[in-house]
Design a protein around this motif. Structure first.
Motif, PDB file in Angstrom:
ATOM      1  N   THR A   3       0.727  -1.118   0.003  1.00 37.44           N
ATOM      2  CA  THR A   3       0.070   0.088  -0.024  1.00 37.44           C
ATOM      3  C   THR A   3       0.902   1.423  -0.233  1.00 37.44           C
ATOM      4  OG1 THR A   3      -0.072   0.063   2.381  1.00 37.44           O
ATOM      5  CG2 THR A   3      -1.823  -1.272   1.134  1.00 37.44           C
ATOM      6  N   ASP A   5       0.919   5.756   1.053  1.00 37.50           N
ATOM      7  CA  ASP A   5       0.476   6.853   1.421  1.00 37.50           C
ATOM      8  C   ASP A   5       1.164   8.009   0.627  1.00 37.50           C
ATOM      9  OD1 ASP A   5      -1.598   5.715   2.965  1.00 37.50           O
ATOM     10  OD2 ASP A   5      -0.035   5.716   4.672  1.00 37.50           O
ATOM     11  N   LYS A  56       3.974   0.698   2.308  1.00 39.18           N
ATOM     12  CA  LYS A  56       4.067  -0.228   3.507  1.00 39.18           C
ATOM     13  C   LYS A  56       3.418  -1.508   2.940  1.00 39.18           C
ATOM     14  CE  LYS A  56       2.608   3.714   6.500  1.00 39.18           C
ATOM     15  NZ  LYS A  56       1.566   4.221   7.435  1.00 39.18           N
ATOM     16  N   LYS A  57       3.769  -2.464   3.871  1.00 38.20           N
ATOM     17  CA  LYS A  57       3.296  -4.085   3.855  1.00 38.20           C
ATOM     18  C   LYS A  57       2.742  -4.387   5.260  1.00 38.20           C
ATOM     19  CE  LYS A  57       6.115  -5.755   0.206  1.00 38.20           C
ATOM     20  NZ  LYS A  57       7.040  -6.777  -0.075  1.00 38.20           N
ATOM     21  N   ASN A  58       1.387  -4.831   5.120  1.00 41.21           N
ATOM     22  CA  ASN A  58       0.945  -5.263   6.374  1.00 41.21           C
ATOM     23  C   ASN A  58       1.055  -4.090   7.403  1.00 41.21           C
ATOM     24  OD1 ASN A  58       0.170  -7.759   5.604  1.00 41.21           O
ATOM     25  ND2 ASN A  58       2.111  -8.282   5.902  1.00 41.21           N
ATOM     26  N   GLY A  59       0.873  -2.734   6.979  1.00 41.10           N
ATOM     27  CA  GLY A  59       0.736  -1.593   8.133  1.00 41.10           C
ATOM     28  C   GLY A  59       2.162  -1.304   8.521  1.00 41.10           C
ATOM     29  N   ARG A  60       3.313  -1.892   7.825  1.00 43.94           N
ATOM     30  CA  ARG A  60       4.454  -1.550   8.278  1.00 43.94           C
ATOM     31  C   ARG A  60       5.591  -0.851   7.187  1.00 43.94           C
ATOM     32  NH1 ARG A  60       9.691  -4.095   7.665  1.00 43.94           N
ATOM     33  NH2 ARG A  60       8.697  -5.797   6.541  1.00 43.94           N
ATOM     34  N   THR A  61       5.911   0.157   7.779  1.00 43.73           N
ATOM     35  CA  THR A  61       6.775   0.878   6.404  1.00 43.73           C
ATOM     36  C   THR A  61       7.737   0.347   5.790  1.00 43.73           C
ATOM     37  OG1 THR A  61       6.061   3.114   7.307  1.00 43.73           O
ATOM     38  CG2 THR A  61       7.775   3.101   5.969  1.00 43.73           C
TER      39      THR A  61
END
Length: 380
Positions: A3, A5, A56-61
């Motif tokens: 993902t 941002d 990010k992957k799984n919420g981790r930058t």
């Protein structure tokens, strides 16, 4: 799942900056000040189109890509054309492909400049122009590649310069405003004489250079190294410094001293002044290979290439670009080279001039001064 941002540089959090610096710290290839968040923030202070794509992957930058967002979902490295290096900043083994990353960020195509890609993120990006970046590494053997004949000549012209104008010395970290102003004037005069676009004349560039010159030396700041003869500045390098690494952008000299070959005197005498100033790596970057290869002691390959998103319309654009490149190559080396030079010239104008009027003037100037540029190329 990847993902993204995409945020203004001013919206980077303290945690974002901490992670970015940690990524640089573990990968020496990312150590340049131009790949640091500090540089991106310095550019954002003078331009409103700077964004950072935070992946990010799984919420981790897992990565940062600083860009200028242009119309048509086109992006360039933040700071272009002063961003001599570009990269997607990550920790080791990020398992990211640039096509997927660009699609996720909503970017159609990305113009990589001096691409630094230690983990093969751009591995699926075909073609591009290979280049060599040079530097002076003061942490190891500081012997350069100047031969005995050249060194003898440098000693001779140094002696003549001293006899005519006084003691020759190099000031690393010069903070003299008058020398800074003279350096800019010399470079602008040189661009007029050679028909180059005035890359230090754009308002945002002048603002950036002055802000950096006035910046606190504890962080990213303007770093000037000056060759002096007596009390007279002869030549200056100017760029940025962060920590123990410096990266000059501008090299200019007083044309009244051209007979003394000040560039050779300067580059051959840099080691001790830089070391005394605490600089451990002086990054000469790409271009002008002939003299950089002589006076540097390290180098590494980089690539200038255009990366495309995995989105269907971007893949079509990539295919059309490859067809165009094949046609130009089929027309012969001279034609292909002429197209490449023209594209580079127009792209530089686009990076510097932020409105239609400025770009139109730049293009008109480029065509009206084409003969000057050809003469320079013939003598280069």
């Amino acid at each position: 799942m990847l993902t993204c941002d995409t945020v203004p540089a001013s919206s980077l959090t303290a945690r974002d900056i901490e992670l970015w610096r940690a990524m640089q710290a573990v990968t020496p290839a990312f150590a340049s000040p131009l790949l640091a968040p500090d540089f991106v923030q310095a550019i954002a202070a003078v331009r409103s189109d700077v964004r950072v794509a935070i992946f990010k992957k799984n919420g981790r930058t897992v990565g940062f890509l600083p860009v200028h967002v242009r119309p048509g979902r086109f992006a360039r490295p933040a700071g272009a054309p002063f961003s001599d290096y570009s990269a997607l900043i990550t920790f080791p083994e990020p398992h990211i492909r640039i096509g997927d990353a660009l699609r996720t960020a909503g970017i159609h195509r990305y113009q990589a400049i001096g691409l630094v890609d230690p983990y093969g993120v751009f591995g699926g990006c075909p073609g591009g122009e290979m280049d060599e970046a040079h530097g002076i590494d003061l942490s190891g053997d500081m012997t350069n590649n100047a031969n005995k004949k050249l060194l003898k000549n440098i000693r001779r012209i140094t002696r003549h310069l001293e006899e005519a104008h006084g003691e020759v010395r190099i000031v690393a970290g010069d903070r003299t405003r008058e020398t800074f102003d003279a350096m800019i004037d010399w470079k602008r005069c040189q661009t007029r004489e050679t028909g180059l676009h005035d890359f230090v004349g754009a308002p945002w560039v002048q603002d950036m250079l002055k802000r950096l010159f006035d910046a606190d030396t504890s962080g990213l700041h303007g770093f000037m190294v000056t060759l002096m003869a007596g009390d007279t500045p002869v030549l200056a390098h100017y760029g940025v410094r962060l920590g123990d690494r410096a990266h000059p952008w501008i090299s200019s000299y007083d044309p009244a001293f051209s007979t003394f070959s000040p560039g050779q005197i300067f580059l051959n005498g840099l080691h001790e002044p830089l070391e005394a100033a605490g600089v451990r790596y002086y990054d000469l970057s790409t271009g002008q290979q002939a003299y950089k290869a002589i006076f540097s002691n390290t180098s590494f390959p980089v690539r200038h290439a255009r990366a495309y998103s995995d989105a269907p319309d971007a893949r079509l654009s990539a295919s059309m670009a490859r067809v165009g490149a094949d046609i130009r190559r089929a027309m012969g080396h001279k034609v292909d080279g002429a197209f490449a030079r023209l594209n580079r010239r127009l792209d530089q104008i686009a990076t510097l001039e932020l409105d239609a009027i400025g770009r139109a003037r730049g293009v008109a100037y480029a065509f009206s001064n084409a003969s000057k540029r050809m003469k320079v190329a013939d003598h280069g």
